[in-house]
Scaffold this motif. Structure first.
Motif: not given
Ligand SMILES: Cc1cc2nc3c(=O)[nH]c(=O)nc-3n(C[C@H](O)[C@H](O)[C@H](O)COP(=O)(O)O)c2cc1C
Length: 353
Positions: A2, A6-7, A10, A162
């Motif tokens: 991933e 994005i991590r 989030r 995701e």
């Protein structure tokens, strides 16, 4: 793998949503537990001793600041504040999932600072139960952890666009980690609760500490709904309430340690969980809300007030220690009683002791 960005995004979104979303809609079930007033306890407040030895170190109170965060600048500030508090109050703390820093070593400091702020305390590492042995050992070494939480969060993964979609082989992975990890493993739910069947299967892999992480507090399906999750609000009530999950776990009578968490908001909630039979309690969302809305000073004040009230509740039941409160009678009512009865568990075991 991933995307790291994005991590991180989030993580910060989770913090913002956890700060503002109310708990629920499900409840912890602890409102259905009543402790019994003792008018002749023959105790003084000074005598109440809530200390607890966890992973070979002495805690002043059987409380764990549960896994929340790490991996971003905001997360580093939160981890610094929480670990300073844990060191000052002699309680345990877990960091949030460390996968982000295993993938990007430049983010390790957001976790490692927890050990720097609390060199002698109990600190738990955290990664997904689906991780490999290498990641598990890296997470432990990153913060010189005393134990490793492996989180089980299937509903959250399925709610995330995701998220993971395959959950095969997790038990085998947990077994490998528990055979190779240098510190004890804690199997941890994140607000959906372990059933006794799940506990049994995980226990067979060699895990002997469980954080039941039941429903009633932070709700990751609701949080993911707000991030355009896949469940809409249809499954917001999914999960096993904390009181029920705790009773299910205890009913197995395995030689395990049990941490009660999920919707623990008050000293009374904590006392009820300890009286039912938990060894420790964990709190995440309610502490995070105070920290983000009112700052670290206010959080420390609230924690101290909680400890005073916890001792008061112990005295009012006539219990001097966590061992003694487990012997005190209590009442299990309403949905919590119905749930455990329909699972074949005898509620009178608690009220007639
Ligand atoms: C913002 C936030 C982030 C979290 N991140 C993690 C995580 O990375 N790993 C984990 O095991 N649990 C995580 N949790 C779950 C908590 O550790 C806990 O299991 C759950 O919130 C239920 O407890 P509570 O009702 O006291 O919040 C997180 C909780 C919050 C509020």
């Amino acid at each position: 793998m991933e995307d790291k960005k994005i991590r991180g995004k989030r993580k910060d979104e989770h913090l913002l949503l956890a700060q503002h979303l109310p708990a629920g809609p499900g409840s912890s079930g602890l409102e259905n537990i009543s402790l019994i007033n003792n008018s002749v306890p023959e105790l003084e407040l000074e005598e109440i001793d809530l200390s607890y030895i966890f992973l070979g170190k002495k805690l002043k109170y059987p409380l764990l600041i549960n896994a929340i965060t790490g991996g971003t600048e905001q997360a580093a500030d939160i981890n610094r504040a929480l670990s300073t508090l844990a060191a000052r109050q002699h309680i345990a703390m877990a960091v949030g999932s460390q996968t982000i820093a295993i993938e990007d070593p430049s983010l390790r400091y957001t976790f490692a600072l927890v050990r720097e702020a609390n060199p002698d305390g109990v600190i738990l590492a955290n990664i997904s139960a689906a991780s490999g042995v290498k990641e598990a050992i890296e997470a432990v070494e990153m913060i010189q952890a005393d134990g490793l939480q492996l989180h089980f969060n299937i509903p959250q993964e399925l709610a995330m666009p995701e998220g993971e979609r395959s959950f095969k082989g997790i038990l085998e992975r947990v077994k490998k980690i528990s055979e190779n990890c240098p510190v004890p493993i804690i199997a941890k739910e994140v607000g959906f609760g372990f059933s006794r069947e799940s506990i049994e299967r995980i226990y067979q892999t060699g895990v002997s500490i469980f954080d039941i992480g039941g429903q009633g507090g932070t709700n990751f399906v609701s949080i993911e709904d707000q991030r355009r999750g896949m469940f809409g609000s249809e499954l917001d009530g999914w999960g096993i309430p904390t009181a029920v999950s705790l009773i299910e776990a205890l009913s197995m009578e395995f030689p395990v340690k049990i941490i009660a968490s999920g919707g623990i908001r008050s000293a009374l909630d904590a006392a009820k969980a300890l009286a039912l039979g938990a060894d420790m309690v964990g709190m995440a969302g309610s502490l995070l809300k105070i920290l983000l809305n009112h700052g670290p000073g206010e959080l420390e004040k609230e924690i101290k007030a909680l400890f005073y009230r916890l001792k008061a509740v112990f005295l009012m039941t006539g219990a001097r220690t966590p061992e003694e409160i487990k012997e005190k009678p209590l009442i299990i009512m309403n949905e919590t009683a119905q749930w455990i009865e329909s699972r074949g568990i005898d509620k009178y075991k608690w009220s007639c002791r």
